[in-house]
Scaffold this motif. Structure first.
Motif, short mmCIF file in Angstrom:
data_model
loop_
_atom_site.label_atom_id
_atom_site.label_comp_id
_atom_site.label_asym_id
_atom_site.label_seq_id
_atom_site.Cartn_x
_atom_site.Cartn_y
_atom_site.Cartn_z
N VAL A 1 -0.43 -7.47 11.08
CA VAL A 1 -1.58 -6.68 10.63
C VAL A 1 -1.80 -6.89 9.14
O VAL A 1 -2.94 -6.98 8.68
CB VAL A 1 -1.35 -5.18 10.95
CG1 VAL A 1 -2.41 -4.31 10.28
CG2 VAL A 1 -1.35 -4.95 12.46
N ARG A 2 -0.70 -6.97 8.41
CA ARG A 2 -0.81 -7.18 6.95
C ARG A 2 -1.52 -8.48 6.63
O ARG A 2 -2.31 -8.54 5.68
CB ARG A 2 0.60 -7.19 6.34
CG ARG A 2 0.62 -7.45 4.85
CD ARG A 2 -0.09 -6.35 4.07
NE ARG A 2 -0.39 -6.77 2.70
CZ ARG A 2 -1.56 -6.68 2.12
NH1 ARG A 2 -2.59 -6.19 2.78
NH2 ARG A 2 -1.72 -7.07 0.89
N THR A 3 -1.28 -9.52 7.42
CA THR A 3 -1.97 -10.80 7.20
C THR A 3 -3.47 -10.63 7.37
O THR A 3 -4.27 -11.13 6.55
CB THR A 3 -1.45 -11.86 8.18
OG1 THR A 3 -0.08 -12.13 7.90
CG2 THR A 3 -2.24 -13.16 8.06
N LEU A 4 -3.88 -9.93 8.42
CA LEU A 4 -5.32 -9.70 8.64
C LEU A 4 -5.91 -8.85 7.53
O LEU A 4 -7.05 -9.11 7.09
CB LEU A 4 -5.53 -9.03 10.00
CG LEU A 4 -5.24 -9.91 11.21
CD1 LEU A 4 -5.24 -9.08 12.49
CD2 LEU A 4 -6.27 -11.04 11.32
N HIS A 5 -5.17 -7.86 7.06
CA HIS A 5 -5.65 -7.05 5.94
C HIS A 5 -5.83 -7.92 4.70
O HIS A 5 -6.81 -7.78 3.95
CB HIS A 5 -4.66 -5.93 5.64
CG HIS A 5 -4.71 -4.81 6.64
ND1 HIS A 5 -3.81 -3.77 6.63
CD2 HIS A 5 -5.54 -4.57 7.68
CE1 HIS A 5 -4.09 -2.93 7.62
NE2 HIS A 5 -5.14 -3.41 8.27
N HIS A 6 -4.89 -8.84 4.49
CA HIS A 6 -4.96 -9.74 3.32
C HIS A 6 -6.18 -10.65 3.42
O HIS A 6 -6.89 -10.85 2.42
CB HIS A 6 -3.68 -10.56 3.23
CG HIS A 6 -3.66 -11.51 2.06
ND1 HIS A 6 -3.74 -11.09 0.75
CD2 HIS A 6 -3.57 -12.88 2.02
CE1 HIS A 6 -3.71 -12.14 -0.06
NE2 HIS A 6 -3.60 -13.23 0.68
N TYR A 7 -6.42 -11.20 4.60
CA TYR A 7 -7.60 -12.05 4.79
C TYR A 7 -8.88 -11.29 4.45
O TYR A 7 -9.82 -11.85 3.89
CB TYR A 7 -7.67 -12.56 6.23
CG TYR A 7 -6.63 -13.60 6.60
CD1 TYR A 7 -5.76 -14.13 5.64
CD2 TYR A 7 -6.52 -14.06 7.91
CE1 TYR A 7 -4.81 -15.07 5.99
CE2 TYR A 7 -5.57 -15.01 8.27
CZ TYR A 7 -4.72 -15.50 7.31
OH TYR A 7 -3.77 -16.44 7.65
N ASP A 8 -8.91 -10.01 4.81
CA ASP A 8 -10.07 -9.18 4.50
C ASP A 8 -10.17 -8.94 3.00
O ASP A 8 -11.25 -9.08 2.40
CB ASP A 8 -9.95 -7.85 5.25
CG ASP A 8 -11.20 -6.99 5.12
OD1 ASP A 8 -12.20 -7.44 4.53
OD2 ASP A 8 -11.19 -5.85 5.64
N GLU A 9 -9.06 -8.65 2.37
CA GLU A 9 -9.04 -8.34 0.94
C GLU A 9 -9.51 -9.50 0.09
O GLU A 9 -10.17 -9.30 -0.94
CB GLU A 9 -7.63 -7.92 0.52
CG GLU A 9 -7.22 -6.55 1.07
CD GLU A 9 -5.71 -6.33 0.96
OE1 GLU A 9 -5.02 -7.21 0.40
OE2 GLU A 9 -5.23 -5.29 1.46
N ILE A 10 -9.20 -10.73 0.50
CA ILE A 10 -9.59 -11.90 -0.30
C ILE A 10 -10.94 -12.47 0.14
O ILE A 10 -11.39 -13.48 -0.38
CB ILE A 10 -8.51 -13.01 -0.25
CG1 ILE A 10 -8.37 -13.58 1.17
CG2 ILE A 10 -7.20 -12.49 -0.78
CD1 ILE A 10 -7.39 -14.77 1.25
N GLY A 11 -11.59 -11.81 1.12
CA GLY A 11 -12.91 -12.26 1.55
C GLY A 11 -12.89 -13.45 2.47
O GLY A 11 -13.91 -14.10 2.66
N LEU A 12 -11.73 -13.76 3.06
CA LEU A 12 -11.63 -14.89 3.96
C LEU A 12 -12.12 -14.52 5.36
O LEU A 12 -12.80 -15.30 6.02
CB LEU A 12 -10.18 -15.38 4.02
CG LEU A 12 -9.89 -16.58 4.93
CD1 LEU A 12 -10.69 -17.80 4.49
CD2 LEU A 12 -8.39 -16.91 4.90
N LEU A 13 -11.75 -13.34 5.83
CA LEU A 13 -12.18 -12.88 7.15
C LEU A 13 -12.41 -11.37 7.08
O LEU A 13 -11.46 -10.59 7.15
CB LEU A 13 -11.13 -13.21 8.22
CG LEU A 13 -11.46 -12.68 9.63
CD1 LEU A 13 -12.74 -13.31 10.16
CD2 LEU A 13 -10.29 -12.95 10.58
N THR A 14 -13.66 -11.00 6.92
CA THR A 14 -14.02 -9.58 6.90
C THR A 14 -14.65 -9.23 8.23
O THR A 14 -15.67 -9.82 8.62
CB THR A 14 -15.03 -9.30 5.77
OG1 THR A 14 -14.41 -9.63 4.52
CG2 THR A 14 -15.43 -7.83 5.76
#
Length: 245
Positions: free
Chosen positions: A14-27
């Motif tokens: 889940v943390r990986t998905l949150h990180h992708y969202d935070e950096i604008g890679l996958l929102t």
């Protein structure tokens, strides 16, 4: 799907998905009233593409640059990724074969020459990786995406919406003369748009238009908005560049 469901489906945290969202890679496309992320089918398709690039050793920053580029084409990316993975498999098969022979040699079952001990190593460049770097690498991507990376998520979304809207507008003009006032006004908007994400001289703008026709992958991508659009844009961009020098 909620973030925990996606994480369980894919096998990442889940943390990986949150990180992708935070950096604008996958929102994710949507959130619930209570703030939970909701991933659509399109989001999952994007996640798959991200993980293909990640498997091939692309850093997250570069993956983001590639996927927000106006020239990015999903099917083209899949074709290049497939070739890169096939090349990776070929090299791995060679290494496994050499290890098997080395084991047999150590047991005295076969005799390996000094040359044979190193035949599985291949330090040459992967030609498909080079194609990927040429297509999406520093020269084509970095300059424009320095601007994109400094934008907020809302600004990036607005830029993407403008990108599609401009293509649709130009598609409605493609049956007109590229020299017409309306066509030149529309292509002028395209020039202004490109310079929001990059630094295009008039000569570079004209050359880019020629690439839309010379490279069938660009043509296919652009002509999704209307058959013949790539040719129309090439001609209109050439007129615009010549008139404004």
């Amino acid at each position: 799907m909620k973030v925990k469901e996606v994480a369980d489906l894919v096998g990442i945290s889940v943390r990986t998905l949150h990180h992708y969202d935070e950096i604008g890679l996958l929102t994710p496309e949507d959130t619930t009233d209570s703030g939970y992320r909701i991933y659509s089918k399109n989001d999952l398709t994007t996640l798959q593409q991200i993980l293909f690039f990640k498997e091939l050793g692309f850093p997250l920053k570069k993956i983001k640059e590639i996927m927000v580029s106006p020239s990015f084409d999903r099917n083209e990316a899949l074709a290049v990724q497939r070739n890169m993975l096939l090349e990776k498999r070929r090299r791995m098969d060679n290494m496994i074969s050499m290890i098997d022979k080395t084991i047999q040699n150590s047991k005295g079952e076969i005799n390996m020459s000094e040359k044979e001990k190193f035949e599985g190593f291949d330090f040459s460049n992967n030609p498909y990786e080079q194609e990927a770097r040429d297509r999406w690498g520093d020269k084509a991507v970095d300059e424009s995406n320095n601007k994109i990376n400094n934008m907020s998520k809302n600004e990036q979304k607005a830029l993407g919406d403008e990108f599609n809207a401009l293509y649709k507008k130009l598609a409605t003009l493609r049956h007109q003369s590229p020299e017409s006032d309306e066509a030149q006004e529309g292509i002028g908007e395209w020039y202004d748009y490109l310079n929001k994400v990059g630094n295009y001289s008039l000569d570079a703008f004209k050359g880019l238009g020629q690439m839309y026709v010379d490279d069938e992958r660009f043509t296919k991508n652009i002509d999704q908005f209307g058959e013949g659009l790539a040719v129309f844009m090439r001609d209109a961009m050439a007129v615009y560049a010549d008139r404004n020098k």
